[in-house]
Design a protein around this motif. Structure first.
Motif, short mmCIF file in Angstrom:
data_model
loop_
_atom_site.label_atom_id
_atom_site.label_comp_id
_atom_site.label_asym_id
_atom_site.label_seq_id
_atom_site.Cartn_x
_atom_site.Cartn_y
_atom_site.Cartn_z
N LYS A 157 3.91 30.58 66.21
CA LYS A 157 2.78 31.22 67.00
C LYS A 157 2.51 32.52 66.69
O LYS A 157 1.40 33.02 66.71
CB LYS A 157 3.40 31.06 68.54
N LEU A 158 3.49 33.25 66.14
CA LEU A 158 3.51 34.46 65.75
C LEU A 158 2.47 34.82 64.62
O LEU A 158 1.70 35.77 64.43
CB LEU A 158 4.80 35.33 65.26
N ALA A 159 2.70 33.70 63.59
CA ALA A 159 1.53 33.79 62.52
C ALA A 159 0.21 33.40 62.69
O ALA A 159 -0.68 33.74 61.95
CB ALA A 159 2.18 32.68 61.51
N ASP A 160 -0.19 33.02 63.99
CA ASP A 160 -1.65 32.89 64.52
C ASP A 160 -2.00 34.04 65.04
O ASP A 160 -2.03 34.22 66.19
CB ASP A 160 -1.46 31.96 65.51
N LYS B 235 -1.82 20.88 75.76
CA LYS B 235 -1.12 21.07 77.00
C LYS B 235 -1.41 22.57 77.57
O LYS B 235 -1.53 23.54 76.88
CB LYS B 235 0.55 21.26 76.57
N PRO B 236 -1.08 22.91 78.72
CA PRO B 236 -1.40 24.15 79.48
C PRO B 236 -0.52 25.11 78.79
O PRO B 236 0.52 24.72 78.29
CB PRO B 236 -1.10 24.00 80.80
N HIS C 246 3.27 27.51 74.68
CA HIS C 246 3.60 26.43 74.07
C HIS C 246 5.04 26.75 73.47
O HIS C 246 5.86 25.86 73.20
CB HIS C 246 2.51 25.94 73.09
N ALA C 247 5.14 27.83 73.02
CA ALA C 247 6.48 28.09 72.15
C ALA C 247 7.96 27.82 73.18
O ALA C 247 9.02 27.49 72.55
CB ALA C 247 6.76 29.67 71.84
N SER D 97 6.78 28.36 81.44
CA SER D 97 6.66 29.10 80.46
C SER D 97 7.21 30.73 80.70
O SER D 97 7.18 30.82 82.11
CB SER D 97 5.57 29.12 79.43
N GLY D 98 7.20 31.54 79.89
CA GLY D 98 7.30 32.70 80.21
C GLY D 98 8.77 33.15 80.71
O GLY D 98 9.52 31.90 80.69
N PRO D 99 8.91 34.33 81.36
CA PRO D 99 10.25 34.46 81.85
C PRO D 99 10.60 33.62 83.01
O PRO D 99 11.81 33.22 83.22
CB PRO D 99 10.29 35.90 82.55
#
Lengths: 221, 450
Positions: free
Chosen positions: B14-17, B143-144, B323-324, B330-332
């Motif tokens: 994801k970081l590469a995007d 996916k959301p 998504h990661a 997701s998230g915290p």
């Protein structure tokens, strides 16, 4: 009042100048500080990495080493945040100077442009607020500059820097860019673990020098 | 791939995007700034947060009897209450209630969590997402990636391309035109659907009522037009009293969308003859929640009201997106919910610097950093090293020897190219060079051995 210095393992090894600066500031305002030689580490790294029992052992050790002191001064927001619940007589340097001693001007001189990065544990867990900045503002000759996005984490996070190296590097790049953009010659902070990360990023990519704010408070003409 | 590496690996991709990162940064900062502004308007915000936390704590402490009361009241009002132990059972209950081939859906995290759309599709039922962002994600077969803004990872031109290829050929990328295209597409579904499926933000034990909070009004359509309404509700959504809404309806909009008041708040209690759905089903889902409840530290994750304020302030989420995380949540909050709900996802508690920004904004004061640390289980490969380090740190003599060794290493090692795994450090940062003497050596030299 018997005052002890817990210099932290990171400073003992990598940043002794921060420890020397704390001693200089405390002695300048008339505090006789002691350094119990049996001190090692507060256990934060183990505690934050899931080694609860090992961290508990180090926390207990800390209590034994500093049992005879009414106040323990620590130049690290994250170590104090980790220690405080078990050892309430522990103070981050700015808390000790302002809340305990009632001193804001510690007689330092530092004729440079400085910006301040409020490290997360100091800011959010300890609630240091503007205490380190108030101390800095009283330093002779200093020019304090605002840091854009100051409250954003630098991406260090202890073992996070290794376990999630990519995210950590992305956060570091943004923090270093903000620091460069501030126009300061020095970026000061209250935690040398974050400073190892930010300072290492700044020497790699170029930019202001990262220093613990105690070193600025200890600046002499 | 080992579980410990799941998040870091997904994050690297994801970081590469760079487009994703720009989109996420813009969106999260916009919402977070709006939240900051409207929260600052509320003088008693901290008291409200404390009240929200207290009500949730109270509800979880008495969950069994509150759920029983909810069932009794909802049933008395004409609803049918079903109980589901896990995702599969919940999906089966819902699917068995549906005899048509298309249903309209209100945006719901619980149905995402149990994989309802996929389960219904396997039974030949198409579930149409009617929340605009959920619709975008559905049309893209994606996916959301955010609890509240499912399509946060799409920018406007990507949405235009998607609509152009699916529901509105030739549409331009003007937001109003895109919204109108979705409106036209959905209007037909609302008018023809006989079954609506929803989640719920709150389930009120005192009255047996369900509450859905939304912004577009599409949810209201689904909740009122069809003959049959099926609501999938996690058991932790219970609040004891109707009056508790007074707390949460103040906390939620300001925390989530940065609005002072929520645009559409729908509250219904069973069946009202001649008005709205005449068959009302409520599926109460456990799916790991009672296991979370057993952990006195971790259970506070069940206080969550899904506002997503923690995602919007999280520096990690901002750089990698939802998504990661590899889970619906997701998230915290996802980093503490997913491992507890599933028993897996062990890399997620490490996906945080413990900066505390999430705890600061949480409207029900979930101490997310505390739970993250609580859930961290060190990977086996690391344990001998950390064990040795703690042995050294526990003995002053070993510690002094360790300092000498570390200084020697730091002086000898190339500051810019350390071997693996420390190469992860020197990839972007220099290693500090040790000074001439340690602090303790300086101290004993200048102050003696006091």
């Amino acid at each position: 009042m018997r005052v002890g210095l817990f210099v932290t393992c990171v400073n003992d090894l990598l940043f002794p100048r921060t420890g020397r600066a704390v001693v200089s500031v405390l002695e300048h305002v008339g505090v006789k500080v002691e350094f119990p030689l049996d001190q090692t580490c507060c256990g934060q790294m183990h505690g934050n990495s899931g080694y609860r029992k090992k961290a508990g052992g180090l926390l207990d050790r800390f209590g034994e080493v500093f049992a005879g002191y009414e106040a323990v001064v620590v130049p690290s927001g994250s170590c104090v945040a980790f220690l405080r619940e078990r050892h309430p007589h522990v103070y981050e340097l700015s808390e000790f100077l302002i809340d305990v001693l009632g001193v804001e001007d510690v007689g330092g001189v530092f004729p440079h442009r400085v910006t301040y990065h409020p490290t997360c544990h100091g800011m959010r867990m300890l609630g240091l607020g503007d205490k380190p900045v108030r101390l800095l503002a009283a330093v002779g000759g200093i020019e304090l500059l605002p840091l854009p996005g100051a409250a954003e984490c630098c991406g260090f996070g202890g073992t996070f820097a290794l376990k999630n190296a990519g995210v950590s590097a992305a956060m570091l790049a943004d923090k270093c860019a903000a620091i460069r953009g501030s126009g300061a010659d020095y970026v000061a902070m209250a935690d040398n673990s974050c400073l190892t990360h930010i300072g290492g990023g700044l020497t790699r990519t170029g930019g202001p020098r990262a220093v613990h704010y105690a070193e600025i408070l200890a600046g002499r003409p | 791939m080992s579980q410990a590496e799941a998040f870091p690996k997904a994050a690297e991709g994801k970081l590469a995007d760079t487009r994703l990162r720009a989109t996420l940064r813009g969106a999260t900062h916009t919402i977070r700034d709006r939240r900051t502004a409207v929260v600052a308007e509320v003088g008693d915000w901290e008291d409200l947060r404390e009240l929200g936390r207290t009500v949730k704590e109270e509800a979880l402490a008495d969950l069994g009897s509150l759920l029983a009361r909810f069932e009794e009241r909802a049933t008395a009002a004409g609803a049918t209450v079903h109980w589901a132990r896990d995702a599969a059972e919940a999906c089966r209950i819902v699917a068995d209630l549906i005899t048509v081939t298309e249903v309209v859906k209100v945006k719901s995290m619980a149905t995402q969590e149990i994989g309802l759309n996929e389960a219904l599709a396997a039974r030949g039922v198409h579930a149409v997402e009617t929340d605009l962002a959920e619709l975008i994600v559905q049309l893209a077969d994606d996916k959301p990636s955010h609890l509240l803004v499912p399509a946060i990872h799409y920018n406007r031109s990507q949405i235009r391309d998607l609509f152009d290829a699916s529901i509105a050929a030739g549409v331009d990328d003007d937001p109003a035109a895109l919204a109108e295209a979705a409106r036209l597409h959905l209007r037909e579904r609302f008018l023809t659907a006989s079954v609506g499926v929803s989640g719920a933000n709150f389930a009120i034990a005192e009255t047996g009522s369900l509450v859905v909070v939304e912004s577009e009004g599409n949810g209201r359509m689904c909740l009122t037009l069809p003959d049959t309404l099926i609501s999938v509700v996690g058991i932790e959504k219970i609040v004891p009293r109707f009056a508790d809404l007074g707390v949460f309806l103040r906390l939620l909009p300001r925390s989530s969308t940065g609005e002072r008041m929520n645009p559409y708040t729908s509250i219904w209690t069973g069946v009202t003859p001649g008005d709205g759905p005449q068959a009302v089903h409520i599926v109460l889902v456990d799916n790991g929640r009672t296991r979370v409840l057993r952990d006195p530290v971790g259970r506070q994750a069940l206080h969550c009201i899904r506002c997503s304020a923690c995602l919007n302030v999280c520096p990690v989420y901002e750089r990698v997106g939802g998504h990661a995380y590899g889970h619906t949540y997701s998230g915290p909050i996802g980093a503490i919910l997913a491992p507890q709900l599933t028993g897996g996802h062990r890399s997620l508690p490490f996906a945080s610097t413990l900066c505390g920004a999430c705890y600061e904004v949480c409207p029900v004061k979930i101490n997310i950093p505390e739970v993250l640390v609580h859930l961290r289980e060190p990977p086996p490969a690391e344990q001998p090293v950390m064990g040795a380090v703690s042995a050294v740190l526990s003995r002053p003599r070993w510690y002094r020897a360790g300092l000498r060794l570390a200084r020697w290493f730091a002086a000898m090692a190339p500051a810019r190219r350390l071997p693996w795994p420390l190469s992860r450090w020197t990839a972007v940062r220099d290693l500090p060079r040790p000074e001439q003497e340690t602090f303790r050596d300086w101290w004993t030299r200048t102050h003696g051995r006091t």
